[in-house]
Design an enzyme around this catalytic site. Structure first.
Site, short mmCIF file in Angstrom:
data_model
loop_
_atom_site.label_atom_id
_atom_site.label_comp_id
_atom_site.label_asym_id
_atom_site.label_seq_id
_atom_site.Cartn_x
_atom_site.Cartn_y
_atom_site.Cartn_z
N GLN A 168 0.86 -1.19 0.00
CA GLN A 168 0.00 0.00 0.00
C GLN A 168 0.89 1.24 0.00
O GLN A 168 1.76 1.39 0.86
CB GLN A 168 -0.90 0.00 1.24
CG GLN A 168 -1.76 1.25 1.37
CD GLN A 168 -1.10 2.32 2.21
OE1 GLN A 168 -0.44 2.01 3.19
NE2 GLN A 168 -1.28 3.59 1.84
N TYR A 170 1.44 5.37 0.07
CA TYR A 170 1.05 6.77 0.22
C TYR A 170 2.01 7.58 -0.64
O TYR A 170 3.23 7.41 -0.52
CB TYR A 170 1.21 7.22 1.68
CG TYR A 170 0.09 6.79 2.61
CD1 TYR A 170 -1.23 7.09 2.33
CD2 TYR A 170 0.39 6.11 3.79
CE1 TYR A 170 -2.25 6.71 3.20
CE2 TYR A 170 -0.63 5.73 4.66
CZ TYR A 170 -1.94 6.03 4.35
OH TYR A 170 -2.94 5.67 5.21
N THR A 196 -3.36 4.58 -1.96
CA THR A 196 -4.43 5.10 -1.09
C THR A 196 -4.63 6.59 -1.35
O THR A 196 -3.67 7.37 -1.31
CB THR A 196 -4.07 4.86 0.39
OG1 THR A 196 -4.00 3.45 0.61
CG2 THR A 196 -5.12 5.45 1.33
N ARG A 205 -8.40 11.92 14.75
CA ARG A 205 -8.55 10.74 15.62
C ARG A 205 -8.55 11.24 17.07
O ARG A 205 -7.49 11.40 17.69
CB ARG A 205 -7.40 9.76 15.41
CG ARG A 205 -6.96 9.64 13.94
CD ARG A 205 -7.60 8.49 13.21
NE ARG A 205 -7.33 8.55 11.78
CZ ARG A 205 -6.27 8.03 11.18
NH1 ARG A 205 -5.34 7.41 11.88
NH2 ARG A 205 -6.14 8.10 9.87
N HIS A 310 -11.58 4.10 4.65
CA HIS A 310 -10.42 3.99 5.53
C HIS A 310 -10.85 3.55 6.94
O HIS A 310 -10.29 3.98 7.95
CB HIS A 310 -9.71 5.34 5.61
CG HIS A 310 -8.22 5.27 5.77
ND1 HIS A 310 -7.34 5.62 4.79
CD2 HIS A 310 -7.44 4.93 6.83
CE1 HIS A 310 -6.10 5.49 5.23
NE2 HIS A 310 -6.14 5.07 6.47
N ARG A 313 -11.65 6.32 9.47
CA ARG A 313 -10.57 7.04 10.16
C ARG A 313 -10.23 8.37 9.50
O ARG A 313 -9.37 9.09 9.96
CB ARG A 313 -9.33 6.16 10.22
CG ARG A 313 -9.56 4.91 11.03
CD ARG A 313 -8.49 3.87 10.80
NE ARG A 313 -7.24 4.13 11.47
CZ ARG A 313 -6.98 3.84 12.74
NH1 ARG A 313 -7.90 3.30 13.49
NH2 ARG A 313 -5.80 4.09 13.26
N THR A 342 -14.20 -1.67 5.16
CA THR A 342 -14.78 -0.80 6.19
C THR A 342 -16.02 -1.45 6.79
O THR A 342 -17.06 -1.59 6.14
CB THR A 342 -15.14 0.62 5.66
OG1 THR A 342 -13.94 1.22 5.15
CG2 THR A 342 -15.69 1.50 6.78
N GLY A 343 -15.84 -1.85 8.03
CA GLY A 343 -16.98 -2.33 8.81
C GLY A 343 -17.16 -3.83 8.84
O GLY A 343 -18.11 -4.33 9.46
N ARG A 365 -9.61 -4.04 11.10
CA ARG A 365 -9.66 -4.29 12.55
C ARG A 365 -9.91 -5.76 12.89
O ARG A 365 -9.40 -6.24 13.89
CB ARG A 365 -10.74 -3.40 13.19
CG ARG A 365 -10.39 -1.91 13.14
CD ARG A 365 -11.44 -1.09 13.81
NE ARG A 365 -11.21 0.33 13.66
CZ ARG A 365 -11.50 1.04 12.57
NH1 ARG A 365 -12.04 0.44 11.52
NH2 ARG A 365 -11.26 2.33 12.53
C1 LIG Z 1 -5.01 0.85 12.97
C2 LIG Z 1 -5.28 1.08 11.51
C3 LIG Z 1 -4.27 1.55 10.69
C4 LIG Z 1 -4.51 1.76 9.33
N1 LIG Z 1 -3.48 2.18 8.52
C5 LIG Z 1 -3.68 2.30 7.18
C6 LIG Z 1 -2.61 2.64 6.31
O1 LIG Z 1 -1.47 2.82 6.75
N2 LIG Z 1 -2.88 2.75 4.99
C7 LIG Z 1 -4.13 2.53 4.47
O2 LIG Z 1 -4.33 2.64 3.25
N3 LIG Z 1 -5.16 2.19 5.28
C8 LIG Z 1 -4.96 2.06 6.61
N4 LIG Z 1 -6.00 1.69 7.41
C9 LIG Z 1 -7.31 1.41 6.82
C10 LIG Z 1 -7.43 -0.07 6.45
O3 LIG Z 1 -6.57 -0.39 5.38
C11 LIG Z 1 -8.86 -0.42 6.03
O4 LIG Z 1 -9.28 0.44 5.01
C12 LIG Z 1 -9.84 -0.34 7.19
O5 LIG Z 1 -9.26 -0.81 8.39
C13 LIG Z 1 -11.08 -1.16 6.87
O6 LIG Z 1 -12.03 -1.05 7.88
P1 LIG Z 1 -12.22 -2.15 9.07
O7 LIG Z 1 -11.14 -1.84 10.07
O8 LIG Z 1 -13.57 -1.87 9.57
O9 LIG Z 1 -12.05 -3.51 8.45
C14 LIG Z 1 -5.77 1.50 8.78
C15 LIG Z 1 -6.79 1.00 9.61
C16 LIG Z 1 -6.56 0.78 10.96
C17 LIG Z 1 -7.66 0.23 11.81
#
Ligand SMILES: Cc1cc2nc3c(=O)[nH]c(=O)nc-3n(C[C@H](O)[C@H](O)[C@H](O)COP(=O)(O)O)c2cc1C
Length: 422
Positions: A168, A170, A196, A205, A310, A313, A342-343, A365
């Site tokens: 992934q 950035y 992303t 946050r 995301h 977040r 997501t979710g 998560r």
């Molecule tokens: C602790 C944490 C860190 C994350 N860091 C990144 C990241 O560095 N890059 C990114 O593209 N998404 C990041 N995400 C988003 C995840 O890739 C993903 O889109 C998201 O967790 C999906 O939702 P869910 O947690 O409900 O499954 C992060 C999510 C969490 C919970």
């Protein structure tokens, strides 16, 4: 007593309990001596893993994972949307053996989900990405390493040498850092790049702010008080290699502050063109949130999109990806592969997404709760729980393979509908 009630309450003849019959009823399992296995076996759902994770992880680290942006409305709505569905089972269709395998972004996956990229993963549990990548490899599903990961590209490859690794990206202010990571991921055999695009700036946050959470973590009266009930976490943390970003220099601050320093709010389609030229594998855009953008990106020649906010977040009150899915599938589903995240908290959520046209799903998560609950064994538990739920849901729907799932199997029930604009 009437004749009738006597007939329905016949007097039972009592007997003295016989020891042989009592022994027959006794089934004592050998006690499980491995405490981690005992803990994980007791978890039947991802929510159960979350409960264990919360108990075992210091508050700031748990909240960094569990929390989302502002009032956390995006995440709550996304999870609710998966619960607000109705399945339509079809009966008398043989589904004894279920095939959960699929192909996505040019390669196979044993299950219709992979592990999403997450930053600062070794904070949650020190095995971090090594646990995620090796468990994913063993299960035959893809693992995604984040630009903000705490394990290097090369070490991730070593942990999952024969499975699929995705990277992934950035695109940061200092473009050369991003370009170099892209080249390294390609050289290490990562086959898919997720670019992303939902982080022009960091989301707010608030839990991190309130907890005074910073990178690197600081010892404050609050964190020391939080350490007392979780000595094993701190022992683990202090006796394993230092927690730091594997690919970035961190200068101190909350994750949001670090993201703001690194991210560039001016990224555009021009950056996509540069990355396309640098990256030999599949290029997928993560964080797509409108039908219009899906069209724009398909026209720009991407190999796939991930509908995602995301994990809630970034922008709070963002569109729910699962609600967006049917429209995006209808508009661009023939031209590109559509994944969604997501979710997702259950295998039934994944089945519903596939039925509505998603090619693939990602778990963030759900994976991290498992990691916090028990390191690599915890990630395996997450994968097992989701696999069992997917398989059982498919069997109950009368479906033996993923291509048999269709929109006819799911209705999305409406909780929130837009007001009419006259
Ligand atoms: C602790 C944490 C860190 C994350 N860091 C990144 C990241 O560095 N890059 C990114 O593209 N998404 C990041 N995400 C988003 C995840 O890739 C993903 O889109 C998201 O967790 C999906 O939702 P869910 O947690 O409900 O499954 C992060 C999510 C969490 C919970």
């Amino acid at each position: 007593m009437t004749d009738e009630s006597r007939a329905t309450n016949p007097k039972q003849r009592r007997q003295v309990p016989r020891p042989a019959e009592i022994f027959e009823l006794m089934r004592f399992k050998a006690p499980e001596l491995d405490a981690t296995k005992r803990r994980l076996d007791a978890a039947l759902t991802i929510d159960d893993l979350r409960t264990i994770a919360k108990r075992r992880t210091p508050r700031a680290a748990f909240d960094y994972t569990d929390g989302s942006a502002e009032q956390e409305i995006s995440l709550a709505r996304a999870r609710q949307a998966f619960q607000d569905i109705e399945f339509h089972p079809q009966v008398l269709r043989p589904a004894e053996h279920v095939d959960t395998s699929t192909t996505v972004f040019g390669g196979p996956s044993a299950l219709p989900f992979g592990i999403a990229p997450t930053g600062f993963t070794r904070l949650m549990q020190t095995q971090g990405e090594l646990a995620g990548a090796s468990a994913a490899g063993a299960a035959g599903i893809p693992f995604t390493l984040s630009t903000l990961g705490t394990t290097s590209i090369e070490d991730t490859k070593a942990a999952n040498p024969t499975g699929r690794n995705w990277f992934q990206l950035y695109v940061m202010r200092e473009r050369e850092i991003s370009y170099e990571l892209t080249r390294r991921a390609a050289a290490s055999g990562f086959d898919t790049l997720f670019f992303t695009v939902d982080t022009p700036v960091a989301g707010a946050r608030l839990r991190d702010k309130r907890n005074g959470f910073s990178i690197p973590p600081q010892l404050t009266p609050g964190t020391i008080a939080g350490a007392i009930p979780r000595p094993w976490w701190w022992w683990d943390f202090l006796t394993t290699p230092k927690l730091q970003f594997a690919s970035l220099q961190s200068t101190g601050g909350t994750v949001g502050e670090l993201l703001n320093a690194a991210m560039d709010p001016t990224i555009s389609l021009d950056d996509l063109t540069v990355i396309r030229d640098l990256w030999p594998g599949r290029l997928v855009i993560k964080g797509v949130q409108t039908v219009e953008d899906s069209h724009r990106l398909v026209d720009a020649g991407v190999d796939g999109i991930v509908l995602s906010n995301h994990g809630g977040r970034q922008l709070d009150r963002a569109p729910v990806p699962f609600h967006l899915l049917p429209d995006v599938v209808r508009e661009v589903g023939r031209d590109t592969e559509i994944a969604i995240d997501t979710g997702i908290m259950s295998g039934a959520d994944i089945v519903a997404a596939i039925a509505l046209g998603a090619r693939f799903t990602l778990i963030g998560r759900a994976y991290l709760y498992g990691l916090m609950a028990g390191g690599r064994a915890g990630v395996e538990r997450t994968i097992t729980i989701l696999t069992d739920q997917i398989t059982r849901t498919m069997q109950l729907l009368g479906v033996a393979s993923l291509p048999e799932l269709t929109p006819a199997h799911v209705t999305q029930l409406h909780r929130l509908t837009p007001r009419r604009r006259d």
